[in-house]
Design an enzyme around this catalytic site. Sequence first.
Site, PDB file in Angstrom:
ATOM      1  N   GLU A 228       4.412  20.602  29.254  1.00 58.15           N
ATOM      2  CA  GLU A 228       5.418  21.372  29.528  1.00 58.15           C
ATOM      3  C   GLU A 228       5.497  23.003  28.583  1.00 58.15           C
ATOM      4  O   GLU A 228       5.669  22.697  27.591  1.00 58.15           O
ATOM      5  CB  GLU A 228       6.449  20.775  29.741  1.00 58.15           C
ATOM      6  CG  GLU A 228       7.618  21.486  29.951  1.00 58.15           C
ATOM      7  CD  GLU A 228       8.122  22.350  29.445  1.00 58.15           C
ATOM      8  OE1 GLU A 228       7.926  23.671  29.716  1.00 58.15           O
ATOM      9  OE2 GLU A 228       8.842  21.873  28.825  1.00 58.15           O
ATOM     10  N   CYS A 262      12.437  27.488  27.451  1.00 56.86           N
ATOM     11  CA  CYS A 262      10.867  27.576  28.107  1.00 56.86           C
ATOM     12  C   CYS A 262      11.324  28.770  29.265  1.00 56.86           C
ATOM     13  O   CYS A 262      10.258  29.010  30.709  1.00 56.86           O
ATOM     14  CB  CYS A 262       9.877  27.135  28.022  1.00 56.86           C
ATOM     15  SG  CYS A 262      11.188  25.205  29.138  1.00 56.86           S
TER      16      CYS A 262
END
Length: 451
Positions: A228, A262
């Site tokens: 990720e 993010c």
Amino acid sequence: MNIVSTNPYDGIEVAKIKALNLEEIENKIENAQQTFLSWRNTTFAERSQHLNNVAKELRKNAHEYAEMMTKEMGKPISQAIAEVEKCAWVCEYYAENAPSQLAPKEIKTDASKSYVRYEPIGVVLAVMPWNYPFWQVFRFIAPALMAGNIGVLKHASNVMQSAENIQKVFERAGLPKGCFQNMAVGSERIENIVRDSRIKAITLTGSKPAGAAVASTAASEIKKSVLELGGSNALVVFDDCNFEETVQTCVQARFQNTGQSCIAGKRLIIHESIENKFLEAFAKAVTELKSGDPMEEDTYIGVMAREDLAEELEDQLNKSIAEGAKVLIGGHRQKAYFEPTIVTGVTPEMTIFKEETFGPVIGVTTFKSDEEALNLVNQSDFGLGVSIFTESQERMETLIPQFEDGAVFVNDMVKSNPNLPFGGTKISGYGRELSIDGIQEFVNKKTVYIK
């Protein structure tokens, strides 16, 4: 060697933890392996009880754990407390749902009986970042433990006391000590740990270079990895949006956690017909966000996690200004504090559009048509998520299949939820966390055929 964390708000040393030597690393991995041999034989009911106890411990001492997060990386305390509570939620979610998510799946064939079993694989290494010191870890370890696996953690060096606190959570909750262990090591130790035969898989949340390095090592050992990585999510505002709600959602999407996420909305893409009206309301809302001491309950914008990160963001901003972008509000840095900043006139060629800006800066780009908006979103090398704001059902149904991201949120910010799979495309990574998809990433899907 010591690993030191420093409060980015006042510069005071928070914690000093001795880095593990090779013998201590060996002992931790072997302890994890031995614990796995017994933990894999526990029942779902036993594991669920353990996870519910973890959730209770998180809620009981939420302020203690939140305070350390705030001291180590500057997260506003109210947001840190919310993060701890979200970790309790993911534990309770998997305690309840894992038994059905991992139940044997019967498949009709020409056999007397055929089915798929979901079995644990062993010790999983997690390499995690500093921006959500607890949540990133718990969204990995909760499903891992419920699947019968064991977790070892290499956390970011500036939040190592938070990593120690996570281990303390599991110890206080009464789990066997080897179920979850923090490994206080530097990045130079990761490759050898990945190559250890007792480590069966790796999950990493972090930057593209870190992900590429770890994934490359894992691939050379034929080990599963889930990545990720970064994101440059777009907030696409159409002219038929619910105006006031969209403004508030976009503010939160960009500036929560001081913009260090993010999945933050980093590119604001607005229909040209409402640009001026929207930016006026958006800028007003941003200027009203309280900056200050992250330990104060009403602080929304704290400091960035490290001064060098603020300097990197400043460099990206300055490059974009030189490329023709204009600062609408903000733009100033003082040590690790970066003023909430809105930059207009951003084009796809500019640094602030192409790169991930990991802090409280948002670039604004306008569009004329739905096709142009779609192209602006997909033009990014990142593919974590996109938010669109529109009241048109036809537009939603037309655009959703055409976005290349891992998630599309309509009239809301992109967020991770235990009920939904989470992950990206392109350089934002591969694999999925959370939901049934997350818990099935690190299991042996064993086919059984009985004739």
